[in-house]
Structure formats: C-alpha cells, structure tokens
Enzyme design. Sequence first.
Site, PDB file in Angstrom:
ATOM      1  N   HIS A  66      27.751  35.548  39.856  1.00 12.58           N
ATOM      2  CA  HIS A  66      28.058  36.890  40.346  1.00 12.58           C
ATOM      3  C   HIS A  66      29.575  37.099  40.301  1.00 12.58           C
ATOM      4  O   HIS A  66      30.054  38.092  39.793  1.00 12.58           O
ATOM      5  CB  HIS A  66      27.512  37.078  41.770  1.00 12.58           C
ATOM      6  CG  HIS A  66      27.652  38.483  42.287  1.00 12.58           C
ATOM      7  ND1 HIS A  66      26.968  38.954  43.368  1.00 12.58           N
ATOM      8  CD2 HIS A  66      28.402  39.515  41.863  1.00 12.58           C
ATOM      9  CE1 HIS A  66      27.287  40.222  43.586  1.00 12.58           C
ATOM     10  NE2 HIS A  66      28.160  40.586  42.690  1.00 12.58           N
ATOM     11  N   GLU A 115      34.500  42.995  38.429  1.00 10.12           N
ATOM     12  CA  GLU A 115      34.830  41.752  39.106  1.00 10.12           C
ATOM     13  C   GLU A 115      36.323  41.447  38.992  1.00 10.12           C
ATOM     14  O   GLU A 115      36.945  40.980  39.943  1.00 10.12           O
ATOM     15  CB  GLU A 115      33.995  40.591  38.550  1.00 10.12           C
ATOM     16  CG  GLU A 115      32.510  40.671  38.886  1.00 10.12           C
ATOM     17  CD  GLU A 115      32.227  40.590  40.390  1.00 10.12           C
ATOM     18  OE1 GLU A 115      32.766  39.688  41.062  1.00 10.12           O
ATOM     19  OE2 GLU A 115      31.473  41.431  40.909  1.00 10.12           O
ATOM     20  N   HIS A 119      38.211  41.534  42.452  1.00  3.89           N
ATOM     21  CA  HIS A 119      38.451  40.189  42.973  1.00  3.89           C
ATOM     22  C   HIS A 119      39.502  39.406  42.173  1.00  3.89           C
ATOM     23  O   HIS A 119      40.307  38.689  42.742  1.00  3.89           O
ATOM     24  CB  HIS A 119      37.142  39.388  42.974  1.00  3.89           C
ATOM     25  CG  HIS A 119      36.025  40.081  43.693  1.00  3.89           C
ATOM     26  ND1 HIS A 119      35.993  40.211  45.061  1.00  3.89           N
ATOM     27  CD2 HIS A 119      34.909  40.701  43.229  1.00  3.89           C
ATOM     28  CE1 HIS A 119      34.892  40.869  45.410  1.00  3.89           C
ATOM     29  NE2 HIS A 119      34.215  41.185  44.325  1.00  3.89           N
TER      30      HIS A 119
END
Length: 256
Positions: A66, A115, A119
């Site tokens: 993920h 992502e 992040h």
Amino acid sequence: MKPKTSHVFILGSLCLAFYCLCTADKFYKNNNHEWKKLFMVHHWPTTVCKEIENDCRDPPDYWTIHGLWPDKAGECNRSWHFNLDEIKDLLPDMKHFWPDVIHPSPNRSQFWKHEWEKHGTCAAQLDALNSQKKYFGKCLDFYKDIDLNSILLKLGITPSISFYQLADIENALTSVYGVTPKIQCLPPEQEEDTQILGQIEFCFTRELQMRNCTDPEVDHPFLQDALLTDETFMSYGLSVCEDGPVFYPPPEKSYH
Ligand SMILES: *[C@@H]1O[C@H](CO)[C@@H](O)[C@H](O)[C@H]1NC(C)=O
Ligand SMILES: *[C@@H]1O[C@H](CO)[C@@H](O)[C@H](O)[C@H]1NC(C)=O
Ligand SMILES: *[C@@H]1O[C@H](CO)[C@@H](O)[C@H](O)[C@H]1NC(C)=O
C-alpha cells in the site's frame, strides 16, 4: 491610565505575546512534519476489493504494497511532483508488487503519484529516501526483505473460510520478525460478522531499522490515525484489529 491598570495591561500584553510565541512554536513544529517512524504497509487485495466494491477485476492473490508512510506527516512538499520517468527502472517490480488494486487500469501510476505526494515527500527528510527512485526503491526492498507472503505460508497462515485468532497471527509474526506489526481489519458490519484481515504494517526507525509498531510511551494514537487517514486510498475504514476471531478471506475470482 492609573498605574494599576497599566500593570494589568502590560501583564496582559506579555501573556498574549507569550501565548502567541507558544502557539507559533507549536504551529511551526506541526508544520515541520518531523516524524519518528515509518510504516511499511501491506494490504490484502481481496479485502480492499470487498470494502471498496469497486471495479476490482481479478485482484492479486498475494499481499501487495500500500505504501511507506512516515507517522505524523503528510504532503510535506507540494511542489515536488511525481515523475514516472524517475522510477522507470522500477516499473516491472512496481506493477507486480505495488499495483493499484482499486483502480487497476488504465493509469496505474495515479496511485504511486498519490503515495509520493502524500507520504514520499515527507519520507524524503532522510537522505536514504530523498528522491523518488530511492523512496519507491527502498519500499520495494523492504517488501522483498520482509517477504510476508512466504512467511505467512511457512507459518501456515493462509486464506481460509475458517477463522484465525488475532493473537495467533500476531504472535506468529512477532516470533519471526522479532517486532510487533500493526494489524488492521475491516470491522464487522453486523455483530454476528467477523472482522476481516486487511493490512499488515511493519515499522522502521529513522535509521531504517525494524522496530515495534506499538510504543505507547511515544505514540499518540489519535494524532497518528488522524494523519494517516487517507481520503482517496485509505477511506475504506480499516482499524486496528480487535482481539478474537479474524477472517482471512480467500481470493475471489471475479467481482462482477
Ligand atoms: C520541495 O521540492 C522542490 C522540488 O524538488 C525543491 O526544489 C524544494 O527545495 C523542496 N522544498 C523543501 C522545503 O524541501
Ligand atoms: C498517468 O498518470 C501520470 C501521473 O499522474 C501522468 O503523468 C500521465 O500523463 C497519465 N497517463 C495517462 C495515459 O493518463
Ligand atoms: C518489541 O517489544 C517487545 C515486547 O513487546 C520487546 O521484547 C522487544 O525487545 C521489542 N523490540 C524492539 C526491537 O524494540
């Protein structure tokens, strides 16, 4: 102004100044995105599809990535855009181990873009992760080193129509890795249902050493969960599994 009033006034101003200073400091610190640990997050595609009830066609029958998430930070640099060219070399691995389970086609790189922006730009505080190639590459390395699919198989923890006990899964993984993972489930919709295994997360220090995910001394679960809630890709309501039975659902052939 009488002396007394002016004292009160000065005192008041001082307090206000002090208050502003403290709030500014707090604001600065929050904005500073300083993080303490990384979560290497695996998810189980069958569970992702169950919850999303989206266009999942034959999702992978193995745990996929993920993301790699710093705690307590998100979107640290909005001007650092995702660039697929930078991870060209990684694409074969990315497609296999880090597929966009929810939106499989046509453009899988949207997931990676998300992502990275959410992040990766925060993880990039570390020299070891300060480029897209390093960030995605490191996460793939972690994934291969952790080798969760093989370990689960060796432990005899395979998708099944009967239930596991959460403690058995957690203890088995802890005995192999020497650290406690964070295990996330889809909570039961009705009381008679069983929670469904959804994510297994391993934690790393800023030195990229594996560490326990739980550390009540330093963690602020509320803050962490709030910041890790991910509107687009994590909105499927996972939360830390409760003690008791867990369903590890076998892959379904098709969701149509
Ligand atoms: C944000 O990213 C841009 C593009 O890579 C870079 O030039 C800039 O220095 C970064 N800003 C910070 C605060 O790291
Ligand atoms: C796919 O997404 C990437 C990153 O967002 C973008 O650069 C690219 O143009 C997209 N390709 C298509 C075919 O939409
Ligand atoms: C993780 O926690 C366990 C106890 O729950 C402890 O025995 C172990 O030393 C910890 N490991 C690390 C790497 O901190």
